[in-house]
Design an enzyme around this catalytic site. Sequence first.
Site, short mmCIF file in Angstrom:
data_model
loop_
_atom_site.label_atom_id
_atom_site.label_comp_id
_atom_site.label_asym_id
_atom_site.label_seq_id
_atom_site.Cartn_x
_atom_site.Cartn_y
_atom_site.Cartn_z
N CYS A 131 15.87 -48.67 -46.16
CA CYS A 131 15.34 -47.80 -47.50
C CYS A 131 16.54 -47.97 -48.82
O CYS A 131 17.62 -47.96 -48.42
CB CYS A 131 15.04 -46.28 -47.14
SG CYS A 131 16.52 -45.13 -46.91
N GLU A 173 18.99 -46.59 -39.04
CA GLU A 173 20.33 -47.09 -39.78
C GLU A 173 21.30 -45.52 -39.58
O GLU A 173 22.44 -45.80 -39.41
CB GLU A 173 20.29 -47.60 -40.89
CG GLU A 173 19.55 -48.76 -41.03
CD GLU A 173 18.11 -48.39 -41.15
OE1 GLU A 173 17.30 -49.52 -41.58
OE2 GLU A 173 17.47 -47.41 -41.42
N HIS A 178 16.85 -41.42 -40.58
CA HIS A 178 16.41 -42.83 -40.32
C HIS A 178 17.07 -43.43 -39.34
O HIS A 178 18.15 -43.24 -39.04
CB HIS A 178 16.72 -43.39 -41.74
CG HIS A 178 15.83 -43.13 -42.82
ND1 HIS A 178 15.36 -43.72 -44.20
CD2 HIS A 178 14.93 -42.11 -42.89
CE1 HIS A 178 14.67 -43.19 -44.78
NE2 HIS A 178 13.99 -42.03 -44.09
N CYS A 180 19.68 -45.60 -46.83
CA CYS A 180 20.36 -46.28 -45.68
C CYS A 180 20.92 -47.64 -46.33
O CYS A 180 21.92 -47.83 -46.00
CB CYS A 180 19.24 -46.67 -44.81
SG CYS A 180 18.52 -45.23 -43.88
#
Length: 153
Positions: free
Chosen positions: A85, A59, A57, A95
């Site tokens: 998330c 981040e 992801h 995240c």
Amino acid sequence: MTADQRAVDLALLGRAVELSKLCPPSETAFSVGAVVVGADGATISEGHSREGDPLFHAEEAALAKLPAGDPRLLGATVYSSLEPCGQRASRPLTCSQLLIAAGVARVVVAWREPDLFVTDCQGTALLEAAGIEVVELPELAAAARAVNAHLIG
């Protein structure tokens, strides 16, 4: 929030939206960009979904570029084109959990995660429960959604 801070937030969140355009396309994940800015205002990392790893992801990709325990993360602000998330099947940590563990102070988002891959994303709630300030700048939500038009129509 001061007008100056708002202008800085909009510019850096705009950069995160631009980074989201670099994501390899996916039918099963959002395209997201993230910018990490230290407490001193200097950008210390950037990332986008699926950068360097098909499961990353945004981040996570940005944090992976920094050494573990990097002191510049304490008090940092993370700009993300989509809410971090709060649920995740592909990794042991979400995240939101990664940002909490890193010690960031603020997260600025353009768009709350829609109920597509998870129902009722809890990223913002998790961050706020940990004492992290979450700021939503909805004036950039349309740009963040446009990058993901193939998923949401």
